[in-house]
Design an enzyme around this catalytic site. Structure first.
Site, short mmCIF file in Angstrom:
data_model
loop_
_atom_site.label_atom_id
_atom_site.label_comp_id
_atom_site.label_asym_id
_atom_site.label_seq_id
_atom_site.Cartn_x
_atom_site.Cartn_y
_atom_site.Cartn_z
N HIS A 154 5.91 -1.33 -2.16
CA HIS A 154 5.74 -2.35 -3.19
C HIS A 154 5.92 -1.78 -4.59
O HIS A 154 5.29 -0.79 -4.95
CB HIS A 154 4.34 -2.95 -3.05
CG HIS A 154 3.97 -3.92 -4.12
ND1 HIS A 154 2.76 -3.92 -4.75
CD2 HIS A 154 4.68 -4.95 -4.68
CE1 HIS A 154 2.72 -4.88 -5.65
NE2 HIS A 154 3.87 -5.53 -5.61
N GLY A 159 5.43 -3.19 -8.35
CA GLY A 159 4.73 -4.35 -8.88
C GLY A 159 5.27 -4.96 -10.14
O GLY A 159 4.49 -5.49 -10.95
N GLU A 188 -0.83 1.37 -9.41
CA GLU A 188 -1.75 0.34 -8.93
C GLU A 188 -1.06 -0.61 -7.96
O GLU A 188 -1.69 -1.16 -7.05
CB GLU A 188 -2.35 -0.44 -10.11
CG GLU A 188 -1.48 -1.53 -10.72
CD GLU A 188 -0.27 -1.01 -11.46
OE1 GLU A 188 0.72 -1.76 -11.60
OE2 GLU A 188 -0.29 0.14 -11.92
N ASP A 189 0.25 -0.81 -8.13
CA ASP A 189 0.99 -1.72 -7.26
C ASP A 189 0.96 -1.26 -5.80
O ASP A 189 0.76 -2.05 -4.88
CB ASP A 189 2.43 -1.91 -7.74
CG ASP A 189 3.09 -0.60 -8.13
OD1 ASP A 189 2.52 0.48 -7.87
OD2 ASP A 189 4.19 -0.64 -8.71
N PHE A 190 1.15 0.03 -5.58
CA PHE A 190 1.13 0.59 -4.23
C PHE A 190 -0.23 0.38 -3.57
O PHE A 190 -0.33 -0.06 -2.41
CB PHE A 190 1.47 2.08 -4.27
CG PHE A 190 1.35 2.78 -2.94
CD1 PHE A 190 2.42 2.80 -2.06
CD2 PHE A 190 0.18 3.42 -2.57
CE1 PHE A 190 2.32 3.45 -0.83
CE2 PHE A 190 0.06 4.07 -1.35
CZ PHE A 190 1.13 4.08 -0.48
#
Length: 397
Positions: A208, A210, A235-237
């Protein structure tokens, strides 16, 4: 002598199998891309209400395309959404751009949040925290500043948000722009990036990015909200990992994310790729071994040597044929992701493709040697597992 021969053959077998696996990824990505991308899903029935969407736009600074990109969020063909603009500093020039657009489109629900709330080291999370907490709707779209939306992009993403799906994201791509750097960006996101992204989506593996993500607010609130992920730079992962661990499905939508930043030069783009590589190494240490072997020039050389050891084939001929076929497959994948004519010819593609493929291993090596990360005007140090520590806060440019 005998153990050395066995070791030699062992490496040759490993490289040849890995090379074969990379070709399998190529084929899967091309066919899955044709199936998944740019297809229309059935829209909700007229008697069913569309779910509302809260759109978080974290902004910092501005470029020549910012106003045009933000305006596309005011003109979307979606009946119920709110725009929540998040700007860290009141003197940021993006404030004026947002205020002018809010005045221009008074019928669109929009609000400007000035000032970040420190809930962790991640500046993006700090910037969005207040807006996330005050968002009205269950579906929240986190969208980076450089994203340009089509009129039906939000509808496309919402259509993929089924009862069992918790997170819908767009595969990174770029708008058509002029210049070598723009060609280089489009080739990277349409070949090396999309190849891994499409296969990961098919296999439900976390890949991912983000920059454009639609997610369920209530699921995040169960774990404390966005602030829980403020200790990570990627933070997306970790948000996607959280959704998967909770049993939710994640998927990409049919429309890729159209990046349209006004800043488009080779140095900035390569710095971005290096920063991403540092994040991947910190989060998944095995990347140090396997990512370089995913590069065309590296795995091709290894497989050429392996073919000479195992089958006594001509290694140079093998290597040249490998590069040619990789080039053709990348062209096929790029045209699939583009879904239309490309803004450059095959010669421009060849030059930029060779530059990307030859510079990729160097950028990864640079990321290993210099692990600290500079993100905008801050410098961070990453520990294994992706936990970040800010070591040089707020560099004044």
């Amino acid at each position: 002598m005998v153990p050395m021969i066995y070791t030699l053959y062992g490496f040759a077998i490993f490289f040849f199998i890995y090379w074969s696996a990379m070709w399998l990824l190529h084929i899967i990505a091309i066919f899955y891309g044709k199936y998944k991308l740019h297809r229309k899903l059935p829209q909700p029935a007229l008697d069913e209400p569309y779910p509302g969407v809260s759109i978080l736009k974290p902004l910092m600074g501005m470029d020549s395309n910012l106003a045009a990109n933000l305006e596309t969020f005011f003109t979307m063909s979606y009946p119920l959404y709110e725009l929540l603009f998040c700007i860290e500093e009141e003197v940021d020039p993006a404030v004026t751009v947002v205020e002018e657009l809010i005045k221009k489109y008074p019928k669109v629900s929009a609000k400007l949040f000035k000032g970040a709330t420190t809930v962790g080291v991640n500046p993006k999370i700090n910037n969005m925290h207040r807006a996330f907490e005050e968002s009205v709707y269950e579906l929240v779209l986190v969208s980076d500043s450089g994203i340009k939306m089509k009129e039906d992009t939000l509808l496309d993403m919402v259509c993929y948000m089924t009862d069992k799906t918790g997170l819908v994201h767009q595969m990174p791509f770029t708008c058509d722009r002029n210049g070598f750097a723009a060609t280089l960006e489009k080739i990277y996101f349409g070949t090396a990036q999309s190849r891994i992204y499409l296969v990961a989506d098919l296999l439900r593996v976390n890949c991912h990015t983000g920059m454009s993500t639609l997610l369920r607010k209530s699921v995040l609130k169960e774990n404390g909200g966005l602030k829980t992920f403020g200790c990570y730079l990627a933070e997306d992962f970790f948000i996607c990992k959280y959704f998967l661990d909770k049993g939710w499905r994640t998927t990409i939508s049919s429309q890729p994310a159209l990046q349209n930043s006004g800043l488009c030069d080779v140095n900035s783009f390569q710095a971005r790729l290096t920063r991403w590589a540092k994040l991947r190494v910190a989060m998944v240490p095995l990347v140090i071994i396997f990512e370089p072997l995913s590069e065309c020039m590296v795995i091709g050389a290894c497989a050429a040597w392996a073919s000479s050891v195992l089958f006594q084939w001509d290694s140079l001929a093998f290597y040249l044929i490998h590069i040619l076929l990789w080039f053709i497959c990348d062209w096929m994948l790029l045209t699939t992701v583009q879904n239309g004519s490309l803004p450059f010819n095959k010669f421009d593609f060849l030059v930029a493709w060779l530059f990307r493929e030859c510079s990729g291993p160097y950028l990864f090596l640079h990321a290993i040697i210099y692990p600290n990360i500079q993100w905008r005007n801050r410098v961070f140090k990453l520990a294994w597992g992706g936990i970040a520590q800010e070591i040089t806060p707020r560099i004044k440019c």
